[in-house]
Design a protein around this motif. Structure first.
Motif, PDB file in Angstrom:
ATOM      1  N   LEU A  82      -1.056  -9.496  -7.458  1.00 30.77           N
ATOM      2  CA  LEU A  82      -0.271  -9.670  -6.242  1.00 30.77           C
ATOM      3  C   LEU A  82       1.192  -9.613  -6.671  1.00 30.77           C
ATOM      4  N   ASP A  83       1.916  -8.607  -6.194  1.00 30.11           N
ATOM      5  CA  ASP A  83       3.280  -8.375  -6.672  1.00 30.11           C
ATOM      6  C   ASP A  83       4.358  -8.997  -5.790  1.00 30.11           C
ATOM      7  N   PHE A  84       4.042  -9.252  -4.521  1.00 34.08           N
ATOM      8  CA  PHE A  84       5.025  -9.841  -3.606  1.00 34.08           C
ATOM      9  C   PHE A  84       4.248 -10.602  -2.550  1.00 34.08           C
ATOM     10  N   ALA A  85       4.758 -11.786  -2.210  1.00 30.99           N
ATOM     11  CA  ALA A  85       4.148 -12.566  -1.126  1.00 30.99           C
ATOM     12  C   ALA A  85       5.201 -13.470  -0.512  1.00 30.99           C
ATOM     13  N   ASP A  86       5.126 -13.645   0.794  1.00 27.49           N
ATOM     14  CA  ASP A  86       5.933 -14.660   1.455  1.00 27.49           C
ATOM     15  C   ASP A  86       5.224 -15.087   2.733  1.00 27.49           C
ATOM     16  N   THR A  87       5.635 -16.239   3.238  1.00 28.27           N
ATOM     17  CA  THR A  87       5.037 -16.795   4.452  1.00 28.27           C
ATOM     18  C   THR A  87       6.136 -17.305   5.373  1.00 28.27           C
ATOM     19  N   PHE A  88       5.997 -16.965   6.643  1.00 30.50           N
ATOM     20  CA  PHE A  88       6.828 -17.516   7.708  1.00 30.50           C
ATOM     21  C   PHE A  88       5.883 -18.143   8.723  1.00 30.50           C
ATOM     22  N   SER A  89       6.352 -19.171   9.407  1.00 33.01           N
ATOM     23  CA  SER A  89       5.475 -19.853  10.364  1.00 33.01           C
ATOM     24  C   SER A  89       6.193 -20.071  11.687  1.00 33.01           C
ATOM     25  N   THR A  90       5.378 -20.303  12.704  1.00 31.98           N
ATOM     26  CA  THR A  90       5.874 -20.667  14.026  1.00 31.98           C
ATOM     27  C   THR A  90       4.819 -21.544  14.683  1.00 31.98           C
ATOM     28  N   THR A  91       5.123 -21.999  15.872  1.00 28.98           N
ATOM     29  CA  THR A  91       4.195 -22.863  16.602  1.00 28.98           C
ATOM     30  C   THR A  91       3.697 -22.132  17.842  1.00 28.98           C
ATOM     31  N   ASN A  92       2.371 -22.137  18.016  1.00 26.94           N
ATOM     32  CA  ASN A  92       1.778 -21.583  19.231  1.00 26.94           C
ATOM     33  C   ASN A  92       0.353 -22.125  19.346  1.00 26.94           C
ATOM     34  N   HIS A  93       0.156 -23.011  20.309  1.00 26.51           N
ATOM     35  CA  HIS A  93      -1.180 -23.559  20.578  1.00 26.51           C
ATOM     36  C   HIS A  93      -1.760 -23.012  21.880  1.00 26.51           C
ATOM     37  N   GLU A  94      -1.039 -22.110  22.495  1.00 28.84           N
ATOM     38  CA  GLU A  94      -1.427 -21.602  23.810  1.00 28.84           C
ATOM     39  C   GLU A  94      -2.214 -20.297  23.732  1.00 28.84           C
ATOM     40  N   ASP A  95      -1.813 -19.404  22.844  1.00 27.41           N
ATOM     41  CA  ASP A  95      -2.353 -18.055  22.829  1.00 27.41           C
ATOM     42  C   ASP A  95      -3.407 -17.871  21.730  1.00 27.41           C
ATOM     43  N   SER A  96      -4.254 -16.864  21.917  1.00 28.13           N
ATOM     44  CA  SER A  96      -5.242 -16.497  20.898  1.00 28.13           C
ATOM     45  C   SER A  96      -4.529 -15.768  19.761  1.00 28.13           C
ATOM     46  N   LEU A  97      -5.198 -15.641  18.617  1.00 24.65           N
ATOM     47  CA  LEU A  97      -4.621 -14.884  17.511  1.00 24.65           C
ATOM     48  C   LEU A  97      -4.376 -13.427  17.913  1.00 24.65           C
ATOM     49  N   GLU A  98      -5.221 -12.876  18.742  1.00 24.23           N
ATOM     50  CA  GLU A  98      -4.990 -11.511  19.230  1.00 24.23           C
ATOM     51  C   GLU A  98      -3.659 -11.442  19.971  1.00 24.23           C
ATOM     52  N   GLU A  99      -3.455 -12.360  20.910  1.00 24.26           N
ATOM     53  CA  GLU A  99      -2.208 -12.358  21.687  1.00 24.26           C
ATOM     54  C   GLU A  99      -1.000 -12.641  20.799  1.00 24.26           C
ATOM     55  N   ILE A 100      -1.128 -13.588  19.875  1.00 24.84           N
ATOM     56  CA  ILE A 100      -0.024 -13.916  18.972  1.00 24.84           C
ATOM     57  C   ILE A 100       0.329 -12.714  18.107  1.00 24.84           C
ATOM     58  N   SER A 101      -0.684 -12.023  17.575  1.00 25.17           N
ATOM     59  CA  SER A 101      -0.402 -10.856  16.731  1.00 25.17           C
ATOM     60  C   SER A 101       0.339  -9.785  17.529  1.00 25.17           C
ATOM     61  N   LYS A 102      -0.019  -9.603  18.778  1.00 21.60           N
ATOM     62  CA  LYS A 102       0.675  -8.613  19.615  1.00 21.60           C
ATOM     63  C   LYS A 102       2.099  -9.058  19.925  1.00 21.60           C
ATOM     64  N   LEU A 103       2.305 -10.365  20.152  1.00 22.16           N
ATOM     65  CA  LEU A 103       3.664 -10.867  20.362  1.00 22.16           C
ATOM     66  C   LEU A 103       4.530 -10.619  19.131  1.00 22.16           C
ATOM     67  N   ILE A 104       3.964 -10.877  17.961  1.00 22.01           N
ATOM     68  CA  ILE A 104       4.717 -10.732  16.715  1.00 22.01           C
ATOM     69  C   ILE A 104       5.033  -9.269  16.414  1.00 22.01           C
ATOM     70  N   PHE A 105       4.051  -8.381  16.563  1.00 27.03           N
ATOM     71  CA  PHE A 105       4.220  -7.009  16.102  1.00 27.03           C
ATOM     72  C   PHE A 105       4.627  -6.010  17.176  1.00 27.03           C
ATOM     73  N   THR A 106       4.978  -6.492  18.360  1.00 23.27           N
ATOM     74  CA  THR A 106       5.578  -5.618  19.362  1.00 23.27           C
ATOM     75  C   THR A 106       7.082  -5.638  19.122  1.00 23.27           C
ATOM     76  N   LEU A 107       7.636  -4.486  18.774  1.00 26.09           N
ATOM     77  CA  LEU A 107       9.059  -4.419  18.459  1.00 26.09           C
ATOM     78  C   LEU A 107       9.874  -4.560  19.737  1.00 26.09           C
ATOM     79  N   LYS A 108      10.731  -5.574  19.771  1.00 21.51           N
ATOM     80  CA  LYS A 108      11.530  -5.861  20.958  1.00 21.51           C
ATOM     81  C   LYS A 108      13.025  -5.756  20.693  1.00 21.51           C
TER      82      LYS A 108
END
Length: 171
Positions: free
Chosen positions: A25-51
């Motif tokens: 493993l040559d590079f790794a990092d972690t960022f976090s946020t809080t979301n107890h409302e949405d599913s992982l599917e919805e969260i992934s789409k929120l994160i990876f939709t370029l706005k």
């Protein structure tokens, strides 16, 4: 509240599954946020939709620069937006789906990349987004050296897009 205040850099968060993805493993990092409302599917789409326009502009610049070196910049021939293994979220292929974690990524000649999105169920910062990279060659090393500072800025902003201030439900 800005997205950079609702996401934070953390120690690298690895699950049993993500810890086995790349050796070395040559590079790794972690960022976090809080979301107890949405599913992982919805969260992934929120994160990876370029706005953000500045993020879109940086991705366009990156694509123009790396296309000269033969790196992938086009939509893959197997692209489909279905939320299933083999489908895509944004521009990343889905490699694994479970109730607690998604694994997305892409492979190219210079590196292999995965991102794990994991819900720890903690009261705050429960969504952990971990980037994992295995470099394939010298060009991959040069690429990551140049990209890493931009990666950190962009990913922190994108992870913040997954934030929701809804309180966790009582179990």
């Amino acid at each position: 509240m800005s997205n950079t205040r609702i996401s934070k850099k953390e120690e690298v968060f690895l699950t049993e599954q993500t810890s086995k993805l790349f050796d070395p493993l040559d590079f790794a990092d972690t960022f976090s946020t809080t979301n107890h409302e949405d599913s992982l599917e919805e969260i992934s789409k929120l994160i990876f939709t370029l706005k953000s326009k500045w993020i879109i502009a940086l991705f366009e610049l990156r694509n123009k620069l790396v296309s000269v070196f033969g790196l992938k910049t086009d939509i893959p021939s197997d692209y489909k937006e279905d939320f299933v293994v083999g489908g895509y979220v944004g521009f990343f292929k889905i490699y694994a789906i479970s109730d607690e974690q998604l694994i997305l990524g892409a492979d190219d000649k210079h590196l292999k990349f995965r991102v794990g999105i994991h819900n720890t169920q903690a009261a705050t910062n429960n969504i952990k987004v971990t980037t994992l990279v295995q470099l394939n060659n010298t060009f991959g090393k040069i690429y990551m050296t140049i990209i890493a500072p931009f990666h950190r800025l962009i990913v922190k902003r994108m992870v913040g897009q997954g934030y929701s201030d809804a309180a966790p439900s009582a179990s």
